[in-house]
Design an enzyme around this catalytic site. Structure first.
Site, PDB file in Angstrom:
ATOM      1  N   ALA A  44       0.841  -1.202   0.000  1.00 52.91           N
ATOM      2  CA  ALA A  44       0.000   0.000   0.000  1.00 52.91           C
ATOM      3  C   ALA A  44       0.878   1.255   0.000  1.00 52.91           C
ATOM      4  CB  ALA A  44      -0.920  -0.006   1.212  1.00 52.91           C
ATOM      5  N   GLU A  45       1.979   1.175   0.728  1.00 49.81           N
ATOM      6  CA  GLU A  45       2.870   2.337   0.776  1.00 49.81           C
ATOM      7  C   GLU A  45       3.565   2.537  -0.567  1.00 49.81           C
ATOM      8  OE1 GLU A  45       5.935   2.843   4.033  1.00 49.81           O
ATOM      9  OE2 GLU A  45       4.124   2.178   5.086  1.00 49.81           O
ATOM     10  N   GLU A 124     -12.990 -10.789 -10.824  1.00 53.91           N
ATOM     11  CA  GLU A 124     -12.238 -11.907 -10.257  1.00 53.91           C
ATOM     12  C   GLU A 124     -11.338 -11.406  -9.136  1.00 53.91           C
ATOM     13  OE1 GLU A 124      -8.974 -12.177 -13.857  1.00 53.91           O
ATOM     14  OE2 GLU A 124     -11.017 -12.844 -14.228  1.00 53.91           O
ATOM     15  N   LYS A 126      -7.775 -10.523  -7.163  1.00 57.87           N
ATOM     16  CA  LYS A 126      -6.411 -10.099  -7.487  1.00 57.87           C
ATOM     17  C   LYS A 126      -5.487 -10.926  -6.601  1.00 57.87           C
ATOM     18  CE  LYS A 126      -3.414  -6.300  -8.565  1.00 57.87           C
ATOM     19  NZ  LYS A 126      -2.222  -6.972  -8.151  1.00 57.87           N
ATOM     20  N   ASP A 128      -2.314 -12.472  -4.886  1.00 56.66           N
ATOM     21  CA  ASP A 128      -1.067 -11.841  -4.443  1.00 56.66           C
ATOM     22  C   ASP A 128       0.056 -12.861  -4.596  1.00 56.66           C
ATOM     23  OD1 ASP A 128       0.622 -10.012  -3.472  1.00 56.66           O
ATOM     24  OD2 ASP A 128      -0.142 -10.016  -1.421  1.00 56.66           O
ATOM     25  N   ARG A 147       7.173 -12.566 -15.342  1.00 55.11           N
ATOM     26  CA  ARG A 147       6.869 -11.341 -16.065  1.00 55.11           C
ATOM     27  C   ARG A 147       8.115 -10.500 -16.336  1.00 55.11           C
ATOM     28  NH1 ARG A 147       3.023  -6.385 -14.213  1.00 55.11           N
ATOM     29  NH2 ARG A 147       4.478  -6.373 -12.473  1.00 55.11           N
ATOM     30  N   TYR A 236      -5.675 -16.303 -15.352  1.00 56.31           N
ATOM     31  CA  TYR A 236      -6.596 -15.167 -15.436  1.00 56.31           C
ATOM     32  C   TYR A 236      -6.617 -14.487 -16.789  1.00 56.31           C
ATOM     33  CZ  TYR A 236      -2.315 -12.673 -14.092  1.00 56.31           C
ATOM     34  OH  TYR A 236      -1.041 -12.204 -14.029  1.00 56.31           O
ATOM     35  N   LYS A 329      -7.973  -2.298  -5.095  1.00 55.74           N
ATOM     36  CA  LYS A 329      -7.160  -2.911  -4.046  1.00 55.74           C
ATOM     37  C   LYS A 329      -7.679  -2.617  -2.643  1.00 55.74           C
ATOM     38  CE  LYS A 329      -2.696  -3.447  -4.994  1.00 55.74           C
ATOM     39  NZ  LYS A 329      -1.297  -3.125  -5.361  1.00 55.74           N
ATOM     40  N   CYS A 423      15.448 -15.162  34.210  1.00 53.12           N
ATOM     41  CA  CYS A 423      14.138 -15.636  33.737  1.00 53.12           C
ATOM     42  C   CYS A 423      13.041 -15.170  34.699  1.00 53.12           C
ATOM     43  CB  CYS A 423      14.163 -17.162  33.653  1.00 53.12           C
ATOM     44  SG  CYS A 423      12.546 -17.868  33.319  1.00 53.12           S
ATOM     45  N   CYS A 426      11.668 -18.645  36.445  1.00 53.61           N
ATOM     46  CA  CYS A 426      12.439 -19.523  37.341  1.00 53.61           C
ATOM     47  C   CYS A 426      13.696 -18.846  37.883  1.00 53.61           C
ATOM     48  CB  CYS A 426      12.815 -20.812  36.628  1.00 53.61           C
ATOM     49  SG  CYS A 426      14.111 -20.594  35.396  1.00 53.61           S
ATOM     50  N   CYS A 441      16.413 -18.903  28.355  1.00 53.76           N
ATOM     51  CA  CYS A 441      16.495 -19.176  29.784  1.00 53.76           C
ATOM     52  C   CYS A 441      17.295 -20.469  29.930  1.00 53.76           C
ATOM     53  CB  CYS A 441      15.082 -19.352  30.342  1.00 53.76           C
ATOM     54  SG  CYS A 441      15.037 -20.290  31.870  1.00 53.76           S
ATOM     55  N   CYS A 447      12.895 -24.960  34.821  1.00 54.24           N
ATOM     56  CA  CYS A 447      12.012 -23.803  34.594  1.00 54.24           C
ATOM     57  C   CYS A 447      10.600 -24.313  34.343  1.00 54.24           C
ATOM     58  CB  CYS A 447      12.516 -22.990  33.407  1.00 54.24           C
ATOM     59  SG  CYS A 447      11.435 -21.619  32.978  1.00 54.24           S
TER      60      CYS A 447
HETATM   61  S1  IVH Z   1      -4.807  -9.273 -15.469  1.00 52.99           S
HETATM   62  C1  IVH Z   1      -3.361  -6.758 -18.875  1.00 52.99           C
HETATM   63  N1  IVH Z   1      -5.948 -10.489 -13.437  1.00 52.99           N
HETATM   64  O1  IVH Z   1      -1.623  -8.122 -10.965  1.00 52.99           O
HETATM   65  C2  IVH Z   1      -3.767  -7.214 -17.549  1.00 52.99           C
HETATM   66  N2  IVH Z   1      -3.757  -9.659 -13.136  1.00 52.99           N
HETATM   67  O2  IVH Z   1      -0.718  -5.261 -12.272  1.00 52.99           O
HETATM   68  C3  IVH Z   1      -2.892  -8.249 -17.016  1.00 52.99           C
HETATM   69  N3  IVH Z   1      -2.823 -10.140 -10.926  1.00 52.99           N
HETATM   70  O3  IVH Z   1       1.408  -8.804 -11.796  1.00 52.99           O
HETATM   71  C4  IVH Z   1      -3.159  -8.684 -15.655  1.00 52.99           C
HETATM   72  N4  IVH Z   1      -4.549 -11.224 -10.127  1.00 52.99           N
HETATM   73  O4  IVH Z   1       0.094 -10.920 -11.985  1.00 52.99           O
HETATM   74  C5  IVH Z   1      -4.855  -9.861 -13.878  1.00 52.99           C
HETATM   75  N5  IVH Z   1      -7.087 -11.632 -11.750  1.00 52.99           N
HETATM   76  C6  IVH Z   1      -5.991 -11.003 -12.190  1.00 52.99           C
HETATM   77  C7  IVH Z   1      -4.862 -10.842 -11.386  1.00 52.99           C
HETATM   78  C8  IVH Z   1      -3.755 -10.140 -11.894  1.00 52.99           C
HETATM   79  C9  IVH Z   1      -3.320 -10.799  -9.871  1.00 52.99           C
HETATM   80  C10 IVH Z   1      -1.479  -9.504 -10.967  1.00 52.99           C
HETATM   81  C11 IVH Z   1      -0.695  -9.801 -12.190  1.00 52.99           C
HETATM   82  C12 IVH Z   1       0.170  -8.599 -12.389  1.00 52.99           C
HETATM   83  C13 IVH Z   1      -0.549  -7.537 -11.635  1.00 52.99           C
HETATM   84  C14 IVH Z   1      -1.083  -6.519 -12.612  1.00 52.99           C
END
Ligand code: IVH
Length: 688
Positions: A44-45, A124, A126, A128, A147, A236, A329, A423, A426, A441, A447
């Site tokens: 997130a950061e 669908e 996402k 991780d 990739r 996907y 996200k 500790c 004991c 310990c 103990c």
């Molecule tokens: S589609 C052109 N579908 O997210 C679109 N990506 O920034 C291609 N990821 O590293 C990606 N779940 O590996 C797609 N249901 C999903 C996904 C997904 C995870 C990952 C993907 C890529 C990143 C895309």
């Protein structure tokens, strides 16, 4: 949250200087994440930094440089794996966090398509994990690549061939000439926990999270390592495609494309749907967010894709991301609270671990009051002081962690944590050996904290499995001197137990009966139950299989122990040391005298072979040289299974002379049929 970005903005940098700082910082994080597999900040950061740079560049286009991280998809590929140029680039997804961004996405799509009705989306998860492209030529898996930077990835074909759910051949008699499947490799939570347990037992570094474990496992030069890592895969999307040879044309929608993949035997996640308009998208997001904790793997959001493939093509791409898709996200599960105190806990092996006592705070659906601090070094590294305001993070169902301190909120009375020298239970000395992160310990079984933990370990479900002996009861048994070592459990009488707190006559009798029943166990459970340092369930199983009897194990030298699969120079001496201690030998002797027994005998361990491990074979007809039993033995020795009938789950049918209905069924279902020669190539004879 105060990210580095805001602090620096506060410093009043010029946009050019800020852009430069962001580019440098993002590139450093990219390198740590993609090349070192060791991320330095939460996603997130990272996303926030990236979006700040994107915003800055769109406000001041003159600041955009060709080498800006916004101009590429990921990181440069690692140099030690062979490179592959993707036939079609592997792109990125645009991200959104807020509902308004989803509404805007739907509006842009709708306007772009000149739609008069709500747009239909395939939605669908996402995942991780780590993106992979699998290349099937005429139905056979010929190449797998990561990739990388989107244009060029790393070749990981032999590694991917060891992933049990990835078919080596598509289940169809008429495969397309070329099908490139895009998807995500990942590791399920339970598999990740087991892997880390094994790493720990073997004295190896643990993985930070399932994604890094998956990436680290795939990007190995030795596929035998990948084969031992429990990886999964979900498809996907589609890369390059040439339909010649196939009976069917490409489906018209993304949802149908994934259905087709599933028919071909490719793994597709069932958590997907087709919805309409922004309300449909947000509804799916809400449903999945509520179910996130139940999922057996990590996701970091959901993905929306325009369902109609022709419409996707019309919308096209902007920069390196498709206009037809959006990743929505989840916010990081983080919250600020105050660190009220740091206490220490004593574990079974004497490890003294600092634990953070927090002012209760609600994070990611639960109230958190304690957080793990691992060891002194970690506290120093993060400069955590008692009374500090800290950011607590929960990832999935993992134990909460302190992500960082909020330096601006440090009170005047903040004080450093000092590891006690004695500790708290004991009063024995606490020592930290040179080179070790953990303080211990030295009280050993003197103990009571260690005795209690050793007992709880001995009776747990995965060890002797004595039901009804929980923490409260163990505390009483030890504190009253009724039980000193696990051997004493077997002498307990119902009358002794009935006197304890929360114990009636009935539950006392039940517990005595449970202890009696637990005397019949297995060698591997017993070895695990002993609580030898570095010997977890997996190692206990390996030891039981290798030595076949407790006496043989107890008599084994370091050299004998090093013969066992996965036992190295840390674990072998630890086992030796345990059995050399007269006290341990005495306790084992007493436990055996109390009637604890198990079956003995050596078991050969399968030597997992990629392509066979985890696969299901069906044998039919008469093979030219192997008998059925020999063929089965080879498959099983390589980690495969032999089933009696053919189904969609069958990976291979091995057919010989006069093969009958199983062969016909295999052909109907498109299950690959191989002969004895191919079987011998897949699983050659193994040294015994
Ligand atoms: S589609 C052109 N579908 O997210 C679109 N990506 O920034 C291609 N990821 O590293 C990606 N779940 O590996 C797609 N249901 C999903 C996904 C997904 C995870 C990952 C993907 C890529 C990143 C895309």
């Amino acid at each position: 949250m105060t990210g580095a970005s805001e602090r620096r903005t506060d410093l009043g940098l010029s946009p050019a200087a800020r852009a430069l700082a962001l580019r440098t910082e993002i590139e450093a994080h990219n390198y740590a994440y993609h090349v070192l597999d060791a991320p330095t900040i939460p996603d997130a950061e990272y996303d926030r930094l990236f979006r700040e740079l994107q915003a800055l560049e769109s406000l001041h286009p003159e600041l955009q440089t060709a080498d800006s991280p916004t101009q590429r998809v990921g990181a440069a590929p690692r140099s030690d794996l062979p490179k592959v140029r993707h036939a079609m680039p592997m792109l990125s997804l645009s991200n959104g966090f807020e509902d308004a961004e989803v509404v805007n996405f739907d509006r842009r799509v709708s306007e772009g398509l000149l739609a008069t009705r709500p747009v239909e989306y395939a939605v669908e998860l996402k995942f991780d994990g780590l993106a992979l492209s699998l290349r099937y030529e005429h139905g056979v898996l010929v190449q797998a690549a990561t990739r990388g930077d989107g244009e060029t990835g790393e070749e990981v074909t032999p590694n991917v061939r060891t992933i049990a759910v990835v078919p080596l051949r598509l289940q169809t008699e008429h495969p397309p000439a070329l099908l490139e499947v895009r998807g995500e490799a990942l590791m399920f939570h339970a598999d990740f926990a087991a892997l880390n347990r094994r790493q720990r037992e073997r004295g190896l570094d643990e993985f930070v999270n399932p994604r890094n474990a998956a990436a680290g496992s795939l990007r190995q030069l030795d596929p035998a390592i990948t084969a031992r890592r429990p990886l999964r895969f979900f498809c996907y999307g589609l890369g390059a495609f040439d339909g010649s040879g196939s009976e069917r044309a490409l489906p018209g929608t993304h949802a149908e494309l994934l259905d087709w993949f599933a028919c071909l035997g490719l793994p597709v996640c069932a958590e997907r749907a087709v919805v309409e308009g922004a309300q449909g998208l947000l509804g799916f997001f809400k449903t999945i967010a509520a179910r996130r904790a139940e999922l057996p793997y990590d996701i970091d959001g959901v993905v929306y894709k325009v369902n109609e493939l022709a419409a996707q093509e019309r919308l096209g791409f902007v920069s390196r991301a498709p206009r037809f898709a959006l990743a929505h996200k989840f916010p990081a599960e983080e919250a600020e609270t105050v660190l009220a105190d740091i206490e220490v806990q004593v574990g079974r092996t004497g490890a003294v671990t600092p634990v953070a006592r927090l002012v209760p705070v609600f994070v990611g659906g639960v109230t958190v009051t304690n957080a793990s601090l691992h060891n002194e070094e970690e506290i120093r590294r993060k400069d955590i002081r008692i009374h500090d305001t800290v950011v607590v993070r929960r990832a999935g169902d993992v134990i909460p962690q302190i992500a960082r301190v909020v330096p601006g909120k440090r009170p005047a009375n903040a004080r450093e944590f000092v590891m006690p020298t004695r500790c708290p239970v004991c009063d024995s000395e606490i020592v930290r050996l040179p080179g070790e992160a953990i303080a211990r310990c030295t009280g050993g079984l003197f103990c009571s904290a260690q005795r209690k933990q050793a007992l709880l370990h001995f009776v747990q479900r995965r060890a002797l499995d004595i039901e009804g002996l929980g923490e409260k009861l163990t505390d009483q048994l030890v504190d009253l001197g009724l039980v000193e070592t696990p051997a004493d459990l077997f002498g307990l009488q119902a009358a002794d137990l009935a006197k304890l707190d929360r114990m009636g006559e009935k539950s006392a009798a039940n517990l005595v009966a449970a202890i009696r029943t637990a005397r019949q166990t297995t060698l591997e459970r017993f070895i695990f139950a002993l609580g030898i340092r570095h010997v977890g369930e997996a190692t206990a199983k390996d030891l039981a299989r290798h030595f076949g009897s407790l006496d043989a194990l107890m008599a084994a030298s370091d050299a004998d122990l090093l013969q066992v699969n996965d036992i190295g120079p840390v674990v072998a001496p630890s086992i030796r040391h345990f059995f050399d201690a007269p006290h341990n030998r005495e306790v084992i002797q007493k436990i055996r005298a109390a009637g604890v027994t198990w079956a003995e005998g050596r078991v050969e361990r399968p030597v997992l072979l990629p392509g066979v491990a985890g696969k299901t074979f069906v044998l039919t007809g008469t093979l030219p040289t192997l008998t059925r039993d020999e063929a089965r033995a080879r498959i099983e020795a390589a980690g495969g299974k032999v089933a009696g009938s053919v189904s969609r789950k069958t990976d291979y049918v091995v057919a010989g002379e006069e093969a009958g209905s199983k062969l016909v069924k295999a052909q109907e279902l498109g299950v690959p049929v191989i002969d004895e020669g191919a079987l011998l190539a897949l699983c050659p004879a193994q040294p015994s």
